[in-house]
Design an enzyme around this catalytic site. Structure first.
Site, PDB file in Angstrom:
ATOM      1  N   ARG A 168      -1.946   7.834  11.572  1.00 34.89           N
ATOM      2  CA  ARG A 168      -1.484   5.857  11.300  1.00 34.89           C
ATOM      3  C   ARG A 168       0.554   6.581  11.297  1.00 34.89           C
ATOM      4  O   ARG A 168       0.945   6.089  12.161  1.00 34.89           O
ATOM      5  CB  ARG A 168      -2.072   4.869  11.047  1.00 34.89           C
ATOM      6  CG  ARG A 168      -1.820   3.569  11.245  1.00 34.89           C
ATOM      7  CD  ARG A 168      -2.943   2.727  10.825  1.00 34.89           C
ATOM      8  NE  ARG A 168      -2.253   0.987   9.778  1.00 34.89           N
ATOM      9  CZ  ARG A 168      -2.258   0.764  11.336  1.00 34.89           C
ATOM     10  NH1 ARG A 168      -2.290   0.241  12.099  1.00 34.89           N
ATOM     11  NH2 ARG A 168      -1.505  -0.724   9.918  1.00 34.89           N
ATOM     12  N   LYS A 198      -7.615  -6.376  11.178  1.00 32.39           N
ATOM     13  CA  LYS A 198      -7.321  -6.616   9.799  1.00 32.39           C
ATOM     14  C   LYS A 198      -6.768  -7.494   9.470  1.00 32.39           C
ATOM     15  O   LYS A 198      -5.643  -8.519   9.855  1.00 32.39           O
ATOM     16  CB  LYS A 198      -6.385  -5.700   9.125  1.00 32.39           C
ATOM     17  CG  LYS A 198      -5.997  -5.901   7.597  1.00 32.39           C
ATOM     18  CD  LYS A 198      -5.271  -4.663   6.642  1.00 32.39           C
ATOM     19  CE  LYS A 198      -5.031  -5.166   5.197  1.00 32.39           C
ATOM     20  NZ  LYS A 198      -4.791  -3.407   4.367  1.00 32.39           N
ATOM     21  N   ARG A 215      -5.773   1.496  13.269  1.00 32.36           N
ATOM     22  CA  ARG A 215      -6.895   2.292  11.344  1.00 32.36           C
ATOM     23  C   ARG A 215      -8.199   2.707  11.847  1.00 32.36           C
ATOM     24  O   ARG A 215      -8.524   2.380  13.448  1.00 32.36           O
ATOM     25  CB  ARG A 215      -6.880   1.230  10.734  1.00 32.36           C
ATOM     26  CG  ARG A 215      -5.783   0.001  10.585  1.00 32.36           C
ATOM     27  CD  ARG A 215      -5.833  -0.870  10.075  1.00 32.36           C
ATOM     28  NE  ARG A 215      -5.110  -2.064   8.990  1.00 32.36           N
ATOM     29  CZ  ARG A 215      -4.041  -3.495   9.664  1.00 32.36           C
ATOM     30  NH1 ARG A 215      -4.980  -3.420  11.025  1.00 32.36           N
ATOM     31  NH2 ARG A 215      -3.141  -3.042   9.616  1.00 32.36           N
ATOM     32  N   TYR A 251       8.050   1.943   6.814  1.00 34.65           N
ATOM     33  CA  TYR A 251       8.171   3.428   7.692  1.00 34.65           C
ATOM     34  C   TYR A 251      10.263   3.722   7.711  1.00 34.65           C
ATOM     35  O   TYR A 251       9.807   4.916   8.621  1.00 34.65           O
ATOM     36  CB  TYR A 251       7.329   2.511   9.096  1.00 34.65           C
ATOM     37  CG  TYR A 251       5.917   3.085   9.175  1.00 34.65           C
ATOM     38  CD1 TYR A 251       5.423   3.887   9.084  1.00 34.65           C
ATOM     39  CD2 TYR A 251       5.413   2.158   8.504  1.00 34.65           C
ATOM     40  CE1 TYR A 251       4.301   3.987   8.436  1.00 34.65           C
ATOM     41  CE2 TYR A 251       4.152   2.030   8.810  1.00 34.65           C
ATOM     42  CZ  TYR A 251       3.461   3.183   8.679  1.00 34.65           C
ATOM     43  OH  TYR A 251       1.995   3.028   8.417  1.00 34.65           O
ATOM     44  N   HIS A 300      -0.055  -5.546  11.465  1.00 30.19           N
ATOM     45  CA  HIS A 300       0.964  -6.381  10.682  1.00 30.19           C
ATOM     46  C   HIS A 300       1.157  -7.218  10.464  1.00 30.19           C
ATOM     47  O   HIS A 300       1.783  -7.853  11.121  1.00 30.19           O
ATOM     48  CB  HIS A 300       2.398  -5.162  10.371  1.00 30.19           C
ATOM     49  CG  HIS A 300       1.958  -3.869   9.682  1.00 30.19           C
ATOM     50  ND1 HIS A 300       2.836  -2.739   9.815  1.00 30.19           N
ATOM     51  CD2 HIS A 300       0.550  -3.703   9.090  1.00 30.19           C
ATOM     52  CE1 HIS A 300       2.600  -1.646   9.508  1.00 30.19           C
ATOM     53  NE2 HIS A 300       1.316  -2.121   9.170  1.00 30.19           N
ATOM     54  N   HIS A 351      -5.787   7.621   7.651  1.00 26.37           N
ATOM     55  CA  HIS A 351      -4.820   7.009   7.955  1.00 26.37           C
ATOM     56  C   HIS A 351      -2.842   8.107   7.781  1.00 26.37           C
ATOM     57  O   HIS A 351      -1.793   7.632   8.151  1.00 26.37           O
ATOM     58  CB  HIS A 351      -4.616   6.601   6.207  1.00 26.37           C
ATOM     59  CG  HIS A 351      -4.727   4.652   6.841  1.00 26.37           C
ATOM     60  ND1 HIS A 351      -4.775   4.448   7.465  1.00 26.37           N
ATOM     61  CD2 HIS A 351      -2.892   3.473   6.569  1.00 26.37           C
ATOM     62  CE1 HIS A 351      -4.247   2.811   7.659  1.00 26.37           C
ATOM     63  NE2 HIS A 351      -3.126   3.534   6.532  1.00 26.37           N
TER      64      HIS A 351
END
Length: 208
Positions: A161, A93, A66, A193, A184, A158
């Site tokens: 990514r 995150k 990110r 994805y 994640h 983004h």
């Protein structure tokens, strides 16, 4: 703040209560993540307006970071003198640390940047997210004008990514590995994805 808009906003493909991918159509608001093909990413990075822009774009493309994670990187987070170089994302995150493998192209760029002083002290790239956004938009404009990226493409920080995630799937990286590399919290988040690479192994081509 518009509370009505907040209450009706639909999550991006994931149902947080059920923890599964929602099969949302264009009619009810679902939009697939934007991505670039490898040749387009290479053109975008080649069009970067300066070395720091190129480096942070490589960090997103080759490590799936990110923007906030790329900007937080310090020299102490890099472990490049190894057969399997890695970098450490600290407090990503969800305030979680993780270790991400470093692609050879990114290894070369990071080694050069730290060896020849093309990055700042402390953080490797000490700029704001707004500055990174501006750099990417400058690169998009240059690549578009050169005919290397089609007109009208929506490309942001983004996007790199997303492009990384799709590229990894198409090259056989297991979904659970990819999920950890992306940071994640749940593998269900990574499932989106598969919408960008519905047949990553190319198995359909062998079906009679």
């Amino acid at each position: 703040m518009n509370t009505t808009a907040l209450s009706t906003r639909r999550p991006r493909g994931i149902n947080p209560k059920e923890g599964r991918l929602q099969q949302l159509s264009r009619e009810n608001g679902y939009k697939l993540p934007e991505y670039l093909e490898m040749v387009e990413v290479n053109a975008l990075i080649a069009a970067a307006p300066n070395p720091r822009a190129r480096l942070i774009m490589l960090e997103q493309w080759r490590a799936g970071l990110r923007v906030s994670e790329a900007l937080a990187l310090e020299a102490r987070d890099l472990h490049l003198d190894s057969d399997r170089p890695t970098l450490v994302v600290r407090q990503g995150k969800g305030r979680k640390d993780r270790v991400v493998p470093v692609h050879p192209e990114l290894q070369t760029a990071l080694t050069a940047a730290t060896s020849f002083g093309t990055v700042g002290r402390g953080r490797l790239i000490d700029v704001s997210r707004v500055t990174v956004w501006r750099w990417v938009q400058q690169a998009v404009l240059r690549a578009t004008e050169a005919g290397q990226i089609p007109q009208g493409r929506s490309v942001g920080t983004h996007t790199l990514r997303h492009s990384f995630a799709r590229h990894m799937l198409l090259n056989g990286i297991p979904l659970n590995y990819l999920s950890r590399w992306l940071g994640h919290g749940r593998i269900q988040t990574t499932l989106v994805y598969l919408e960008l690479a519905p047949d990553p192994s190319g198995s359909l081509a062998s079906v009679p």
